[in-house]
Structure formats: structure tokens, C-alpha cells
Scaffold this active site. Sequence first.
Site, mmCIF file in Angstrom:
data_model
loop_
_atom_site.group_PDB
_atom_site.id
_atom_site.type_symbol
_atom_site.label_atom_id
_atom_site.label_comp_id
_atom_site.label_asym_id
_atom_site.label_seq_id
_atom_site.Cartn_x
_atom_site.Cartn_y
_atom_site.Cartn_z
ATOM 1 N N GLU A 88 -3.607 6.477 7.403
ATOM 2 C CA GLU A 88 -4.323 7.372 6.510
ATOM 3 C C GLU A 88 -5.320 8.208 7.300
ATOM 4 O OE1 GLU A 88 -4.437 4.811 2.324
ATOM 5 O OE2 GLU A 88 -6.245 5.019 3.553
ATOM 6 N N HIS A 125 -14.936 -3.413 7.962
ATOM 7 C CA HIS A 125 -14.249 -2.977 6.753
ATOM 8 C C HIS A 125 -14.297 -4.042 5.656
ATOM 9 C CE1 HIS A 125 -12.879 0.286 9.247
ATOM 10 N NE2 HIS A 125 -12.264 -0.546 10.058
ATOM 11 N N ARG A 177 -6.374 -8.441 -9.080
ATOM 12 C CA ARG A 177 -7.028 -9.739 -9.240
ATOM 13 C C ARG A 177 -8.496 -9.523 -9.595
ATOM 14 N NH1 ARG A 177 -10.142 -9.517 -4.709
ATOM 15 N NH2 ARG A 177 -9.218 -8.589 -2.845
ATOM 16 N N LYS A 180 0.808 -1.212 0.000
ATOM 17 C CA LYS A 180 0.000 0.000 0.000
ATOM 18 C C LYS A 180 0.849 1.274 0.000
ATOM 19 C CE LYS A 180 -4.371 -1.594 1.994
ATOM 20 N NZ LYS A 180 -4.156 -3.029 1.909
#
Length: 664
Positions: free
Chosen positions: A211, A246, A303, A127
Site C-alpha cells: 500500500e 504499528h 471481532r 486484506k
Amino acid sequence: MNAMTSEVKLTPFRKILIANRGEIALRVMRTARRMGYETVAVYSTADANARHVREAGQAVWIGESQPSQSYLRIDAIVAAAKASGADAVHPGYGFLAENADFAKACREAGLVFIGPSPEAIHAMGNKAGAKDIMQKAGVPCVPGYQGEDQSDATMLTAAKRIGFPVMIKAVAGGGGRGMRLVAEDAAFPDALRAARSEAQNAFGDPNVILERAIIQPRHIEIQVFGDRHGNAIHLGERDCSVQRRHQKLIEEAPSPAVSPDLRERMGATAVAAVRAINYEGAGTLEFLLDNTGNYYFMEMNTRLQVEHPVTEAITSLDLVELQLRVASGEPLPLKQEDVKFSGHAIEVRLCAEDAAHNFMPQSGTMLRWHAPSDLRVEDALESGGEIPPFYDSMIAKVISHGASRGEARRKLIAGLDRMTALGVTTNQSFLARCLDHPAFAAGQATTAFIAEHSAELLSPQPGDGLHAAVAALLVHAASIGRVHVQQGLGLAHGYPIPMRFHLDGHVIEPTVRRERGDLFKVGLADSEYTLALGTRDGDVLHFTSDGVLGFATFVRDGGNLWFSLNGVTSHVRDLSHMAVMKAGAAGSDGKLRASMNGRVVSVLAMAGDIVTAGAPVIVLEAMKMQHVHVAPVSGKLTALNAAEGDQVTTGFVVAEIEAAQDAA
């Protein structure tokens, strides 16, 4: 056709090994067979009798003592491909689907990897690195910290600089694992520790990024495809805002929050990102969309996505077919202007979990399974099949398509009402309540939807006294044909028979009285129901209540009864012949019991320790999620009955605590 075409190396193949399990393995097989490819399955010991094993052309065992790790064994999967004569590998999603080392191992073994290059997976799989690449490509990103210094002090300082609330995310993560939302600095150290532990167990990498938390955003993702000829397109967006932990539960396309202009801008951004890394195959760029129309890059999934069927429904494209064609070296068969959208599609994820109890994962035997025939259902379920505790809790996907969003939503609600899933607690009725909620119906659901409306969505069941009345008769009836006393119901005329049972975890104490013939009265705490029983058709009981004909589908398993009525599935356990237990909270006896089948991944206390109520004692992992079990009382930890790596079952006493007052 792109000028690069003449220089591109083709990589034809004929036999595909699918390095996955369950519904995605079956989904890939379906398209592969249609296109003339042979298929090979792999399986762990726990999956020896699974459908994906039986329906493949060949199957190779790769299992070991921990079934959840079997599908992560790169050496075993490559060896299985070689042994079976497969010359291509499809990774599905999850497990090794976004593992650059796996893609590289396939390439080095001479196998065609049906997905992007190892270099692209590596670039976007981390990430922190992915955000750097996207920023250089002009893609807007969420402000945060993705530095190499992972010390606790540096992370806390960075979190304060970003400003709370912040989101902790595993750098190698996905599916909600290794992710924590932190509202204040005091909670940050514990959340950081938990995220790292979960990331290490799920991905083998404890590193995280930070974040800024975008409050109540939409979760919008763009489906993209690239080929080795330099072509790149997008297939529109999916709205995946309805989530718990999430992890997505409901996905739809198109998004009710995305205008044609915004779709064009987000799509162009996604295609630019694909071109920036010479991406090949199917991929998804995930964005957060705030209430002002600004969108921010979160991550790229290199993917096929779980929710790809909704894109297939509105584009009439087979995304697995596109994957296979691109992997063999063919150019994409369509350009951006050829992509057309039609209608609206919604997908729900049927999960083996108890929504009313913090979405706790469930496992066991699916005693009865029947899916609606007029909807698309992707599953690997069957009546009598096992749902093991080792994998993700998603067990099926149900997809509807309509000319409008309203039509698609109505079809899906009706389909869930007709579905039969008995033997393992699922989120079936919870999903229907989500779809039926006014906020979702109006297209206003954000990522805060479940939290905002939990009172309505997670209301204790049963909310309908009719369920309790029907349960009372089903519990008494060992076998029901045309209901008469001599056929086993055993209800004396005129005398109310007291009963006591658990109905979805709630103690119900009704009385049942036979009036005449097939007419019975069931008395509850504050109401009475008169039921006229009809015929039993296999595992379906017909009845009439207040002049309305109804039916309940049911199945028994020892002392347990499962039945479905009006789209709500209930679990009943007869307590009529059990002693009434003293009032008190669960665990008040000092015994800490496993809340699910799972594997012990961490023991946080030692025998002899003094613990306080609520202190973490042991961590279990079930269906890819970690669950902290805390001390039910304060006192001395006198016994630990499980060690790291042990597999325990629901209700197993993992620890015993001598309460402080008893110790004194």
C-alpha cells in the site's frame, strides 16, 4: 423491527466456552455471568494457575509443548467445548478470533460461534480480497497492490509503481505483525523477506500486499454491529494513532480530529460496508485519515477490539452483551438514532516491555500489582503471578472517562501515577509521559507521534536524582522499620559509604552518610540529597526530602530491587561487591546474548561462517514479535548454542564469534 425477523432462525445457548486467555477471557466471563450464562475456560500448560482458569465455571487443558500454539488448536478447542457441555464459543480477540476455519469448525460441530459467519470472516480476513469488496461497495481505499503474483521481482516492480514510501502488510495479518514501512527500493528486499517470515510464523500465510504509505495520518476506526435481521449500526469512532511497531498503545473516543460531519460520513461508509457482506456481530472498520480530511479503508477486524471499553464508556453500552444477544438470534436492541455519546474516554495498554530499549518484550514474575480503584482496569494480573514470554506483551488496559477530554486525560495520568507494577519492566511511566506531552494534550498526535517526540518520551531514566538517592538507601536496607542502625541499615555516623548499582540499566555510584538519627545524606555525581526517613508501612517507605513528604513502594527479589516513586518504576541491581568491568560495548567479547526470553524461529548463519558486525545471526520470537539478533563483532562464528525451536532465556549466549583481529 425488520421484516426478515420472522424468517430468522434463533440459536439460543446456555454455556459459553471462551477460546482465549487473560484479560479478555475475564472480560467476557463478567458479562456472561451477569446475563446468566455458564462459562468454560481453556488453558495451556503455562496458564495452569492463571486467573481466567480459576474464575471460570469449568476449565479444560488444551496445552502442548509450545504454549503459544495451544490456543490455535481448533480440534482441541472444539473437543473442549464438547467435553464441557458448552454450546457456544466466544473467540475473544487474537489467536483464532478472525479464523474462518475455526468459525466453520464450530458451526459444523453444532456450536454457536459468537461472531460473524465463516464467509464474512473469510471475505474480510484477507486484506487483498477485502479491498476488492470495499472498492466495489464504494469505500475509498489506499492505492496499492494485492495481486496473486508474489514473486520478489513483481513485488519490487509494484512498489516502484506505487511510489516509496510503501507499506508491506500480511494479507492475513493484524496487530502489526507482518508489517513493514519501506522508505526506498534498496531496503525493499530485506523488508519483504522479514515481513513474510513474521507473517508465516504469526498467521501461517506468508503472502503480503503493498500500500502507498500515508505519511503522518490519523488511525481512525469505526465500531459497527450487524444482526441476522438485516439491521446495521455504527457506534462512532476511536482514534488509535499513538502506536509503536504499528501496534496501538493509546486509544480514545471520540477522536479530537473528527468533526460531527466527518463522523456521520465515515459512519455511513462503515454501515454500507457491513450491509455489503451481510455482516453479523461486532466488527471494526479501520481507516487512515490524512491532514486534508480524506479517509482510506485499511482493513476490517471481524471481532471485538482490544479498545472496545472506550466505546462502551461514551455510549453506556456493553458490547459483549450485544455480541451475545446477536449470536443468539436476537435483533439489535437499538437503532442508529438511539446511539448517544457522552463525554470522552481514553485507554492505555500497559505492556510488559522496556520502552527505553526499543520496546523490548519482558517476562517474569509480577511481584507486586495494585491498580487504581477509581478507573476501569481490565487485567488478569496478581501479585506473584507469572508473565510468560509466549503471548502478546499487553498485560492490562486502563480506561478513564470524563466529561471532557482534558478531564479524562488528567484522571488517567493520575491513575498511572498511583499504579504499582513491580517485578517486570512495563511501559507505565512511558504511557504517562505520552499523555502528558503537549502534542497529545492538544489532540495533535498522529501515527508519527512517538517517532517525532522520541527524545522527550524515551529520555533515559532515571531523570530525577531523587530516584537514585532513594535507591541508595533501599539497597542498603535489608529490612526497614523505624530506621535505626541497630535495625539493619548499618550506616556508620559520619563516614560516607561508597556504593555502586544499576538503576534502570545506568551505573550509579553514590555515597551514603548518616548525619544523625534518621537523617541521611546521599551524594551523587553532581548533587546531594538529604533524606529524613520515616516509617515503613509494609512495602511502603516514607521519607521527607527538602521538607516534602514522599513515599516509595518497593519489593525485593534476590539481588534485585524494584520500587515505584512519583509514578516512575525503577529496577535496581546492586553492584557494590562486584568487580568493575572493563569499558566496552556489550557483546565486544564476541558473545551474542539473547536480549529477552523467547523462541528461536530462524538461524541465519552456521558455525564456521565469517560474519561482519551487524550481520543477522539468529531471530527470536517473543510476545508475538520477531527480533533479529546481529553479530556484535566481525569474525569467525565458532559456536551456535541454540537451534530453531529452542526456548532461550535473557542473557543466554546463543552464538560465539572469534573477533577478526583475534583470529588473525
